[in-house]
Each structure stands twice: as C-alpha cells, then as structure tokens.
Design an enzyme around this catalytic site. Structure first.
Site, PDB file in Angstrom:
ATOM      1  N   PHE A  46      31.795  61.205  -1.100  1.00 38.43           N
ATOM      2  CA  PHE A  46      32.351  59.916  -0.468  1.00 38.43           C
ATOM      3  C   PHE A  46      32.554  58.680  -1.452  1.00 38.43           C
ATOM      4  O   PHE A  46      33.351  57.970  -1.558  1.00 38.43           O
ATOM      5  CB  PHE A  46      31.778  59.464   0.673  1.00 38.43           C
ATOM      6  N   LYS A  47      31.679  58.835  -2.491  1.00 42.26           N
ATOM      7  CA  LYS A  47      31.910  57.518  -3.460  1.00 42.26           C
ATOM      8  C   LYS A  47      33.174  57.610  -4.132  1.00 42.26           C
ATOM      9  O   LYS A  47      33.514  56.321  -4.522  1.00 42.26           O
ATOM     10  CB  LYS A  47      30.494  58.002  -4.629  1.00 42.26           C
ATOM     11  N   ASP A  48      33.937  58.655  -4.349  1.00 43.99           N
ATOM     12  CA  ASP A  48      35.368  58.363  -4.752  1.00 43.99           C
ATOM     13  C   ASP A  48      36.112  57.504  -3.948  1.00 43.99           C
ATOM     14  O   ASP A  48      36.894  56.655  -4.632  1.00 43.99           O
ATOM     15  CB  ASP A  48      36.010  59.746  -4.616  1.00 43.99           C
TER      16      ASP A  48
END
Ligand SMILES: *Cc1c(COP(=O)(O)O)cnc(C)c1O
Length: 487
Positions: free
Chosen positions: A106-108
């Site tokens: 999810f950090k993308d």
C-alpha cells in the site's frame, strides 16, 4: 496552513510542511484546520477525480491543473485503472486491496505521489538545490520509495537495508532498481542500525554541509511527512463512495475499517477522512506481537521500553508508532503544550500515560487488538478454504482482529478490511500457511498456482538484472552515499 503538534514552530504553508518533512524543532506538522468534504458531490467521480478534490482542500497553494498533473503522473503505473480494487467476502464485509502499485504494497499509493509533491514544493519555496532522499528500510518502504523517486528530476534516492534482514522479493526489488538516480546499499547490521545511521546523518551539520557542497539537500521520505498521509485519505473517501454506488450501503450509513497497523500512518489517514465528514464508525487497529498500540489504546500507557519482535508480518514490526503523536494531539483538544510535555517525558523516561478521559474519547473511535503468528497462518488458510481468496500475512492480522472485535461487540456495521500487500510479496509465509513452506522463486510460483493469478511487477523483477548489489559496514556508509551523489 500547517502547525506543529508541539506549538513550537511558526505556521507554514503546505509546500513548506512537505519540504521540511518534520518540524525542525521537534513535533509533526498537522493542518491548522481540517477541511470538510461533501461526499454527495463526489458520487459520480472516479478515483483520480476524487484525489484531485481532496488534495485541493489540503494544498490550497497548488493550482488544480498542477494537482491533476501530479495525480495522473503518479498513478499511471498502477495495474488497475481504478487504482484500488475490492474483493467481497459477504454482504457485510469487503476487502479493500491497496496493492496494485509497482511494489505490491500500500505504500505505493503515497510514495508514487510524494516525489511530485516534493519537487513542486521545492519550486514553490524558491528552492533551487537538488534533493537527496535517504531512506532506511525494514522491507516495504525502501522498494516503494525507490520506485516512487525513480527518474524524478532534481532528486537522488539512496536506500539502506539490513543486508540479511529483508525478504527475498524485497531485496530483489531493491537490487534490481534501475533508475538514473537510484541507489540501494546493503548494510552489515539490523534495521535499527540503518535507521539510527540515517537519523544521525540528518542531525550532523558536517555531513549536511558535505552534501550541500555537492548541491544536495538531505531529505527523507518517511511516514511522518504530511505528504505521505494525504494520499491515503483519498481511498477512505473513495471507498465510502464506491460502497454507496454499488448499493452495499445507504448514504450516511456508518462503516468500519480494519487496518493492519505499524507506524499508525494508514489508520490515521482514515481518522482524517472521518473528521472530514465520512461516516466512519470504528477504526480497528490490528497489530502483531509488537503491541505498543494495543497497550496504549487499552491502558493509556505509551512505552518504548519493550522488546522488538521479528514476526511473519514484518512491515508491522515496530517498537514505537511515530504518527501516534498526531492522534494524541487531536485527542487532547490540540493542546500543543501538553503534547510537548508528554514527549519530553517520553525522551527522558521512554514512556508516558495519557489522561483517562482522553483515553475514553479515543476508545469511541479506535478498537485495538493483536493477532499472533500462528493465528496469521491459520487465518490465511481459513480464508482460502472458505472463500478461495488468498491474503498476505498483514491482511491476515486484520482479518483475525476483525473476528475478535465481532466476538466482543454488538457492532454489525458494514466493514472494510484494508489489505496492505499482495500475497505474492510474502509468498514464503503464504505457502507455509496453505501447504508447506517454500522459498524464493519456488514460493512465488506456488502462490501463482494456488491463486490462479499473478502479479506482473513481482514476476518481472525476478528476471531483471541485479545492478545494486553493493554492501558495506556501517562506518563506510557515508562515503558510499557521497560517492553516489557525485556520480
Ligand atoms: C507499512 C505497512 C503497514 C503499516 O502501515 P502504517 O501506516 O505504518 O501503520 C502494514 N502493512 C504493510 C504491508 C506495510 O507495508
């Protein structure tokens, strides 16, 4: 305008808060006023359009055209045009999949957008130097930051990882990175050594001068930058809209979100969405054996005097949760003096305890619990058997904590499980849960077979050339980094 959680800094415009990352005198930037959003006006908009509307509210100094450009540039790398995707479990439970970006976590979502925020913010500050981003990673931040900053003008990014402390795929993602401005370096030490080193570099005037002499200002991409929280608010809002449009909920109906939590960044973005007017009932904070938050939300005691545990949900392996300061600030009615005192005590003794009425107020919004490693394996297996749906270990922590919450409460609100990584990224643990533990490429191939799906980004890195295989001792890192900047 943005202010410090410790009332120890002037008000700054959004671009200055993003450029600085954290408050130079200690503390974190928060918006002076949290804007409200009328979701009813957004019902016919897609993810990117909702993103533009939300970002506009927080970055008023940016033109709409600029914001649109940044959003479109950031999300063109995602494998689904809708950016996020959903998998329904039953009529009251869905999974929000946040892993369609280039590194499968999810950090993308934040780190594809942050580089654009930083470049534009530097311009608006009239700031001409180049930026050198330094990141210490325990696994997911490094690849996502490298992918986000890859080939971004006027920036170079270097990522330090513990040479023997990241997974096969995470390491592959870092050593195959091939931007004209990217560098990763394996360090002979653990994650804490890497993080301490980066912190010391930021605090060391000599080192800052050496980078400055080469035309670079040091900066970080870590999760306390406001520019990382902001992109995450969007999917809480877009999910609420999606649920209305698909007839799963009625307008105004309350929903719960269950969030696998480490640094408290993701779930805090959900809290901002709630403050903005999205009907969110409970934010359910799911931890692994590293339970600093569970102790905090259940007793009011926040303490870093605790052991670090390595678990099978490694991206949530933390000792403290940096973003919690922002939440405590809000729960204390924005009393910056108080926050300043509490964190002074934290620096001196390693802990503090908040007032009971403040804790009670937090409890109205947050429920917090843990899932252990065995429960993670069992949950991956159960969900697969029952629903033919494969989840990663972090998402499994959320599923399990969701079950515990259900068993303890009468709450039957519609619930969204926030899925923070693709199972392909944690293939080894997934194979262990489903049949028998495999490693490396073999594990990935097995997960493809079991799920009858594939993740093209993760598949592709396996055939990419290793171009950044350098490793070094801690005491040589600075000279490696200076050489990287020079080349
Ligand atoms: C970083 C990460 C988390 C934790 O998110 P926070 O915002 O730090 O709470 C959870 N799951 C995965 C897969 C991650 O990469």
């Amino acid at each position: 305008m943005y202010k410090s959680t410790r009332d120890n800094f002037k008000l700054v415009p959004s671009y200055e808060a993003i450029r600085l990352g954290m408050v130079p005198t200690g503390g974190l930037f928060v918006p002076k006023n949290i804007p409200t959003v009328d979701y009813q006006k957004l019902l016919d908009k897609n993810y990117q359009e909702i993103a533009i509307e939300v970002i506009k509210l927080y970055l008023p100094e940016f033109e709409e055209k600029e914001i649109a450009q940044m959003v479109n540039a950031a999300y063109k790398t995602f494998t689904t045009p809708e950016i996020v995707s959903y998998h329904d479990i039953n009529e009251k439970l869905t999974v929000l999949e946040l892993f369609n970006g280039p590194t499968g976590a999810f950090k993308d979502i934040a780190l594809q957008l942050l580089p654009h925020f930083i470049v534009k913010s530097n311009q608006k500050c009239g700031y001409l130097d180049n930026t050198a981003i330094l990141v210490a990673t325990s696994g997911d931040t490094g690849p996502a930051a490298l992918a986000g900053f890859k080939n971004i003008e006027k920036t170079k990014i270097a990522c330090l990882y513990p040479k023997n402390g990241v997974s096969y795929i995470q390491k592959k993602q870092m050593v195959t990175i091939d931007g004209n401005n990217t560098f990763s370096l394996g360090v002979d030490g653990n994650f804490d050594d890497c993080q301490t080193l980066v912190k010391n570099m930021f605090g060391n005037p000599d080192i800052n001068e050496q980078f400055k002499a080469l035309g670079y200002q040091l900066s970080s991409a870590n999760s306390i930058n406001w520019g990382r929280l902001l992109p995450q608010i969007i999917y809480y809002i877009s999910t609420y809209i999606k649920l209305i449009n698909s007839g799963k909920i009625k307008e105004g109906e309350m929903v719960n979100f269950v969030v696998p939590t480490g640094n408290f960044g993701n779930i805090l973005s959900g809290w901002y969405a709630k403050q903005m007017g999205i009907p969110i009932n409970k934010l359910i904070s799911a931890s692994n054996k590293n339970d600093v938050l569970v102790e905090f939300f259940n007793t009011g005691k926040y303490s870093k005097n605790r052991e670090f545990h390595k678990t099978n949900s490694p991206s949530m392996d933390i000792v403290i949760s940096s973003n919690l300061e922002r939440f405590i600030y809000e729960a204390y009615g924005r009393d910056g003096q108080k926050i300043s005192e509490l964190f002074k005590q934290f620096d001196q003794t390693g802990q503090f305890t908040i007032k009971e009425d403040v804790l009670a107020k937090m409890g109205e919004v947050i429920y917090s619990n843990t899932a252990n490693e065995l429960e993670v394996l069992e949950t991956i297996n159960n969900i697969y058997k029952k629903h033919q749906y494969l989840i990663d270990p972090h998402t499994a922590v959320a599923f399990k904590v969701q079950e515990k919450y259900r068993a303890q409460s009468q709450d039957d609100c519609y619930t969204v499980i926030v899925s923070t990584a693709t199972p392909f990224k944690f293939s080894e643990t997934v194979t262990e849960a489903i049949e028998e533990k495999s490693f490396g490429i073999e594990a990935l191939t097995k997960v493809e077979k079991i799920s009858k799906k594939e993740n093209i980004y993760i598949k592709n890195i396996l055939t990419k050339k290793d171009s950044n295989l350098e490793t070094t001792d801690i005491d040589k890192v600075v000279s490696y980094l200076l050489n990287f900047i020079k080349r």
